[in-house]
Design a protein around this motif. Structure first.
Motif, mmCIF file in Angstrom:
data_model
loop_
_atom_site.group_PDB
_atom_site.id
_atom_site.type_symbol
_atom_site.label_atom_id
_atom_site.label_comp_id
_atom_site.label_asym_id
_atom_site.label_seq_id
_atom_site.Cartn_x
_atom_site.Cartn_y
_atom_site.Cartn_z
ATOM 1 N N GLU A 17 7.777 -19.682 -4.645
ATOM 2 C CA GLU A 17 8.524 -18.551 -4.990
ATOM 3 C C GLU A 17 7.656 -17.293 -5.341
ATOM 4 O OE1 GLU A 17 11.975 -19.546 -6.990
ATOM 5 O OE2 GLU A 17 12.820 -20.640 -5.588
ATOM 6 N N ALA A 18 6.942 -17.483 -6.416
ATOM 7 C CA ALA A 18 6.134 -16.522 -7.183
ATOM 8 C C ALA A 18 5.152 -16.101 -6.123
ATOM 9 C CB ALA A 18 5.346 -17.034 -8.456
ATOM 10 N N ASP A 19 4.551 -16.806 -5.120
ATOM 11 C CA ASP A 19 3.696 -16.337 -4.349
ATOM 12 C C ASP A 19 3.987 -15.539 -3.197
ATOM 13 O OD1 ASP A 19 1.586 -17.752 -5.568
ATOM 14 O OD2 ASP A 19 1.686 -19.427 -4.097
ATOM 15 N N MET A 20 5.343 -15.750 -2.894
ATOM 16 C CA MET A 20 6.318 -15.158 -1.962
ATOM 17 C C MET A 20 6.397 -13.592 -2.475
ATOM 18 S SD MET A 20 8.660 -17.917 -0.197
ATOM 19 C CE MET A 20 9.630 -16.858 0.699
ATOM 20 N N ASP A 21 6.983 -13.552 -3.862
ATOM 21 C CA ASP A 21 7.020 -12.384 -4.543
ATOM 22 C C ASP A 21 5.789 -11.335 -4.424
ATOM 23 O OD1 ASP A 21 9.664 -12.953 -4.774
ATOM 24 O OD2 ASP A 21 9.194 -13.931 -6.807
ATOM 25 N N PHE A 22 4.798 -11.913 -4.993
ATOM 26 C CA PHE A 22 3.384 -11.223 -4.969
ATOM 27 C C PHE A 22 2.991 -10.571 -3.429
ATOM 28 C CE2 PHE A 22 -1.319 -11.067 -4.584
ATOM 29 C CZ PHE A 22 -1.573 -10.028 -5.589
ATOM 30 N N GLU A 23 3.089 -11.324 -2.557
ATOM 31 C CA GLU A 23 2.812 -10.953 -1.149
ATOM 32 C C GLU A 23 3.744 -10.014 -0.712
ATOM 33 O OE1 GLU A 23 2.940 -14.345 1.185
ATOM 34 O OE2 GLU A 23 1.130 -15.405 0.627
ATOM 35 N N SER A 24 5.103 -9.723 -0.764
ATOM 36 C CA SER A 24 6.117 -8.697 -0.869
ATOM 37 C C SER A 24 5.748 -7.484 -1.501
ATOM 38 C CB SER A 24 7.366 -9.314 -1.010
ATOM 39 O OG SER A 24 7.471 -9.534 -2.285
ATOM 40 N N ASN A 25 4.968 -7.822 -2.717
ATOM 41 C CA ASN A 25 4.689 -6.279 -3.296
ATOM 42 C C ASN A 25 3.216 -5.761 -2.821
ATOM 43 O OD1 ASN A 25 6.772 -6.524 -5.038
ATOM 44 N ND2 ASN A 25 5.711 -8.085 -6.477
ATOM 45 N N SER A 26 2.345 -6.458 -2.638
ATOM 46 C CA SER A 26 1.078 -6.000 -1.942
ATOM 47 C C SER A 26 0.975 -6.083 -0.324
ATOM 48 C CB SER A 26 -0.085 -6.787 -2.367
ATOM 49 O OG SER A 26 0.130 -8.305 -2.291
ATOM 50 N N VAL A 27 1.751 -5.034 0.380
ATOM 51 C CA VAL A 27 1.504 -5.006 1.524
ATOM 52 C C VAL A 27 0.629 -4.422 2.177
ATOM 53 C CG1 VAL A 27 3.154 -4.119 3.590
ATOM 54 C CG2 VAL A 27 4.376 -4.756 1.644
ATOM 55 N N PRO A 28 -0.047 -4.972 3.310
ATOM 56 C CA PRO A 28 -1.370 -4.108 3.731
ATOM 57 C C PRO A 28 -1.215 -2.926 4.093
ATOM 58 C CG PRO A 28 -1.200 -6.425 4.527
ATOM 59 C CD PRO A 28 0.013 -6.169 3.778
ATOM 60 N N SER A 29 -2.217 -2.203 4.485
ATOM 61 C CA SER A 29 -2.228 -0.527 4.739
ATOM 62 C C SER A 29 -1.788 -0.415 6.042
ATOM 63 C CB SER A 29 -3.626 0.086 4.543
ATOM 64 O OG SER A 29 -4.488 -0.729 5.393
ATOM 65 N N TYR A 30 -2.188 -1.535 7.005
ATOM 66 C CA TYR A 30 -1.743 -1.459 8.385
ATOM 67 C C TYR A 30 -0.262 -1.794 8.570
ATOM 68 C CZ TYR A 30 -2.430 -6.362 8.240
ATOM 69 O OH TYR A 30 -2.397 -7.649 7.974
ATOM 70 N N LEU A 31 0.391 -2.364 7.685
ATOM 71 C CA LEU A 31 1.845 -2.614 7.912
ATOM 72 C C LEU A 31 2.584 -1.554 7.038
ATOM 73 C CD1 LEU A 31 1.906 -6.534 6.937
ATOM 74 C CD2 LEU A 31 2.206 -5.284 9.367
ATOM 75 N N GLN A 32 1.900 -0.628 6.293
ATOM 76 C CA GLN A 32 2.842 0.513 5.563
ATOM 77 C C GLN A 32 3.103 1.538 6.286
ATOM 78 O OE1 GLN A 32 0.228 1.685 2.158
ATOM 79 N NE2 GLN A 32 0.425 -0.139 1.302
ATOM 80 N N PRO A 33 4.110 2.341 6.291
ATOM 81 C CA PRO A 33 4.470 3.489 7.218
ATOM 82 C C PRO A 33 3.335 4.612 7.193
ATOM 83 C CG PRO A 33 5.912 3.499 4.996
ATOM 84 C CD PRO A 33 4.827 2.353 5.036
ATOM 85 N N ASP A 34 3.514 5.103 8.457
ATOM 86 C CA ASP A 34 2.158 6.054 8.457
ATOM 87 C C ASP A 34 2.477 7.457 7.878
ATOM 88 O OD1 ASP A 34 1.156 4.484 10.358
ATOM 89 O OD2 ASP A 34 2.154 5.450 11.978
ATOM 90 N N LYS A 35 1.673 8.169 6.895
ATOM 91 C CA LYS A 35 1.819 9.560 6.396
ATOM 92 C C LYS A 35 0.977 10.278 7.188
ATOM 93 C CE LYS A 35 1.622 7.252 1.894
ATOM 94 N NZ LYS A 35 0.867 6.995 0.830
ATOM 95 N N GLU A 36 1.620 11.768 6.947
ATOM 96 C CA GLU A 36 0.975 12.973 7.672
ATOM 97 C C GLU A 36 -0.295 13.285 7.064
ATOM 98 O OE1 GLU A 36 3.740 16.063 7.240
ATOM 99 O OE2 GLU A 36 5.071 15.116 8.561
ATOM 100 N N THR A 37 -1.379 13.271 7.819
ATOM 101 C CA THR A 37 -2.609 13.559 7.497
ATOM 102 C C THR A 37 -3.067 14.930 7.536
ATOM 103 O OG1 THR A 37 -3.367 13.025 9.826
ATOM 104 C CG2 THR A 37 -3.484 11.208 8.266
ATOM 105 N N ASP A 38 -3.884 15.631 6.631
ATOM 106 C CA ASP A 38 -4.339 17.066 6.631
ATOM 107 C C ASP A 38 -5.559 17.020 7.560
ATOM 108 O OD1 ASP A 38 -4.827 19.569 6.172
ATOM 109 O OD2 ASP A 38 -4.907 19.324 3.844
ATOM 110 N N LEU A 39 -5.153 17.571 8.685
ATOM 111 C CA LEU A 39 -6.277 17.814 9.674
ATOM 112 C C LEU A 39 -7.511 18.697 9.139
ATOM 113 C CD1 LEU A 39 -4.388 17.859 13.142
ATOM 114 C CD2 LEU A 39 -5.639 15.831 12.079
#
Length: 231
Positions: free
Chosen positions: A172-194
């Motif tokens: 259960e502790a490992d599952m909580d840690f993995e849920s807090n550290s989400v990879p960047s490719y799984l994070q939502p896209d941000k608006e980039t400054d061209l």
């Protein structure tokens, strides 16, 4: 021979208790009707005695009333006698029915006793005990078979439950840690400054910007001609 000596007349069966009781009840009803008629006459004579004056007329009415009263007493005695007879017949009938019930009960019990004796000859206590023991053994074997078939494969029997709980908490502790550290490719896209990524210059805002070296040249060349500087 029958024509000469005559045939014996068939005797009627004796009356039953119920027949005698019904006959007495009918006689009692007849006596009750007579008593009611006498009561009506007595009531009429009482009214006449009240209305007539004392004298020979009133005495004659009283004599008639006394005669009716004597008849009424006689009928009442007959009615009481009939009621006593019906009571006695009811007692006899009750006793007779009780004896008949006892006879039927004894007959039924004798038949049941005979049947039970015949059945007990085919049943032995030893056979019943032996059958019960065999059934208990079969049930034990059946339970062992069910437990064997329901056993899980590759699971040791001597598993410590405390160790399993510890592993579960760690999981259960490992599952909580993995849920807090989400990879960047799984994070939502941000608006980039061209603009910042391409290093483009900023858009002009009214006047063009003059480089510093050119400003110095303009300052030096402004003195070739006379200048009127106001002090």
């Amino acid at each position: 021979m029958k024509k000469i000596f005559g045939a014996k007349k068939s005797q009627d069966p004796p009356p039953s208790i119920q027949d005698a009781t019904d006959r007495i009840y009918k006689r009692g009803d007849t006596v009750d009707e007579k008593i009611k008629k006498l009561d009506a006459e007595l009531a009429r004579y009482k009214e006449q005695i009240k209305k007539t004056r004392p004298g020979p007329a009133q005495e004659a009415v009283k004599a008639r009333a006394m005669r009716i009263l004597k008849q009424r007493k006689m009928y009442e005695g007959q009615r009481d006698m009939l009621y006593n007879q019906t009571y006695n017949l009811d007692q006899v009938a009750f006793a007779s029915e009780g004896i008949k019930d006892a006879q039927q009960t004894m007959t039924a019990m004798k038949a049941a006793n005979k049947e039970l004796k015949g059945m007990m000859k085919t049943v032995r206590i030893e056979d019943i005990d032996s059958m019960q023991d065999e059934m208990m053994d079969l049930m034990d074997v059946s339970n062992e078979i069910q437990e064997t078939l329901g056993r899980s494969y590759n699971v040791p029997d001597d598993i410590d439950e405390e160790e399993l709980m510890g592993e579960l908490d760690a999981l259960e502790a490992d599952m909580d840690f993995e849920s807090n550290s989400v990879p960047s490719y799984l994070q939502p896209d941000k608006e980039t400054d061209l603009d910042s990524e391409l290093n483009l210059p900023a858009a002009p805002s009214g006047h063009a910007a003059i480089p510093a070296n050119r400003q110095q040249e303009e300052i030096d060349g402004s003195c070739h001609f006379p200048c009127n500087h106001s002090v």
